[in-house]
Scaffold this active site. Structure first.
Site, PDB file in Angstrom:
ATOM      1  N   LYS A 132      -5.749 -47.137  14.464  1.00 35.55           N
ATOM      2  CA  LYS A 132      -6.553 -48.293  14.867  1.00 35.55           C
ATOM      3  C   LYS A 132      -5.958 -48.955  16.104  1.00 35.55           C
ATOM      4  O   LYS A 132      -6.689 -49.347  17.025  1.00 35.55           O
ATOM      5  CB  LYS A 132      -6.630 -49.304  13.714  1.00 35.55           C
ATOM      6  CG  LYS A 132      -7.541 -48.889  12.580  1.00 35.55           C
ATOM      7  CD  LYS A 132      -7.493 -49.891  11.437  1.00 35.55           C
ATOM      8  CE  LYS A 132      -8.424 -49.469  10.306  1.00 35.55           C
ATOM      9  NZ  LYS A 132      -8.337 -50.329   9.118  1.00 35.55           N
TER      10      LYS A 132
ATOM     11  N   GLN B  78      -5.385 -54.499   5.840  1.00 31.70           N
ATOM     12  CA  GLN B  78      -5.575 -53.139   5.348  1.00 31.70           C
ATOM     13  C   GLN B  78      -5.540 -53.112   3.822  1.00 31.70           C
ATOM     14  O   GLN B  78      -4.599 -53.601   3.196  1.00 31.70           O
ATOM     15  CB  GLN B  78      -4.485 -52.217   5.916  1.00 31.70           C
ATOM     16  CG  GLN B  78      -4.643 -50.752   5.561  1.00 31.70           C
ATOM     17  CD  GLN B  78      -5.874 -50.129   6.207  1.00 31.70           C
ATOM     18  OE1 GLN B  78      -6.232 -50.462   7.330  1.00 31.70           O
ATOM     19  NE2 GLN B  78      -6.511 -49.221   5.503  1.00 31.70           N
TER      20      GLN B  78
ATOM     21  N   ASP C 195     -13.823 -56.777   9.312  1.00 36.55           N
ATOM     22  CA  ASP C 195     -14.194 -55.817   8.276  1.00 36.55           C
ATOM     23  C   ASP C 195     -15.524 -56.189   7.634  1.00 36.55           C
ATOM     24  O   ASP C 195     -16.129 -55.376   6.931  1.00 36.55           O
ATOM     25  CB  ASP C 195     -13.097 -55.753   7.200  1.00 36.55           C
ATOM     26  CG  ASP C 195     -12.384 -54.411   7.176  1.00 36.55           C
ATOM     27  OD1 ASP C 195     -12.849 -53.471   7.842  1.00 36.55           O
ATOM     28  OD2 ASP C 195     -11.361 -54.302   6.479  1.00 36.55           O
TER      29      ASP C 195
END
Length: 302
Positions: free
Chosen positions: A64, A108, A131
């Site tokens: 990422k 995460q 997200d």
């Protein structure tokens, strides 16, 4: 920007090349980031928080960061020990919420035991929730207000738009009702004008429902659950699942939630695993980070 490649003539389905589409999307995002900087003097910044030392998560997080830099954005990594308390994690999120250089925050998942993922996710400011998993963004999606959409469903939608264009009136069946993929995917398809059915663990005859689908999206985590006989001839199949499995020679390979070798002989279009939905997730994370920066600049101007 259609990026499909046909299978050999003895097969019917066309492969939906998510890897190529994602590469094109990342290049477009890079151009948009440069234009955004030229207009506002701001470089979008993405903060990624990893708690613990899960090897798979570490690789994913580092990828990422690389892709963020390639897109012309700033990447801020926060690698925290597994012993990090919930209070410490919430304090960090609060600081990032108030940092003007940070436009997107991603924690995460999964988190180590003892940390409440729902509480942590909802602590992220909604306009920085890249997200799209917080309850505010979930609510915005449900009532069709501007917000940030979870990356994987957004990637699926972009592939479907590219392949099918106008989806009004098509019957879309989503197998899997998770908050991460299934539910937001169904809402996105509703927004496209589809008639949407959702199959889940209590659905009585999932195969029969799947056979009615013009668009079939499968996100269950169950390896090769959907057989070729479940698919309506000519349907567009989006396989979100990915499972690593051992082969007869002792090696491993990645397979999806759809029995690909069977489905490819029935479907009109299908995403492979790997190379289908997977590459779209990080590309859409970058897209969401730019969207978040744009929302924040607009909010400051109002």
């Amino acid at each position: 920007m259609s990026t499909s490649s046909s299978l050999p003539s003895e097969h019917q389905a066309t492969l939906i090349d998510g890897k190529a589409f994602a590469a094109t999307l990342r290049q477009q995002i890079r151009e948009d980031v440069l234009a955004f900087h030229d207009q506002h003097g701001v470089t979008p910044g993405l903060a990624v928080i990893l708690v613990g030392n899960d090897p798979a998560s570490e690789v994913y997080v580092k990828n990422k960061a690389i892709q963020t830099h390639h897109a012309g954005m700033r990447s801020f990594m926060h690698m925290l020990p597994e012993t990090t308390s919930e209070t410490e994690l919430l304090t960090l999120i609060g600081r990032l919420n108030n940092d003007a250089e940070i436009h997107g925050i991603l924690v995460q998942l999964p988190l180590p035991k003892g940390l409440d993922a729902r509480r942590i996710t909802n602590a992220i400011a909604p306009d920085k929730d890249v997200d799209g998993l917080g309850e505010v963004n979930a609510g915005r999606l449900a009532v069709e207000l501007p917000g940030i959409v979870p990356c994987t469903p957004l990637g699926c939608l972009l592939l479907l738009r590219d392949q099918l264009g106008d989806m009004k009136g098509k019957h879309a069946v989503v197998i899997g009702a998770s908050n991460l993929v299934g539910k937001p995917m169904a809402l996105l398809l509703l927004g496209e004008g589809c008639t949407v059915s959702i199959a889940h663990i209590h659905t009585r005859d999932t195969a029969a429902l799947a056979r009615e689908a013009d668009i079939l999206v499968v996100a269950t985590g169950c390896r090769e659950l959907v057989r070729g006989s479940w698919i309506k001839p000519g349907a567009t199949v989006i396989d979100v699942g990915i499972t690593r499995t051992q082969t007869a020679n002792g090696k491993t390979r990645l397979v999806g939630d759809v029995a690909f070798d069977e489905a490819v002989q029935v479907a009109g279009r299908i995403t492979p695993v790997p190379g289908g939905v997977g590459p779209m997730t990080i590309a859409c994370l970058l897209k969401n980070t730019l969207t978040a920066a744009q929302m924040q600049i607009k909010g400051q101007a109002e």
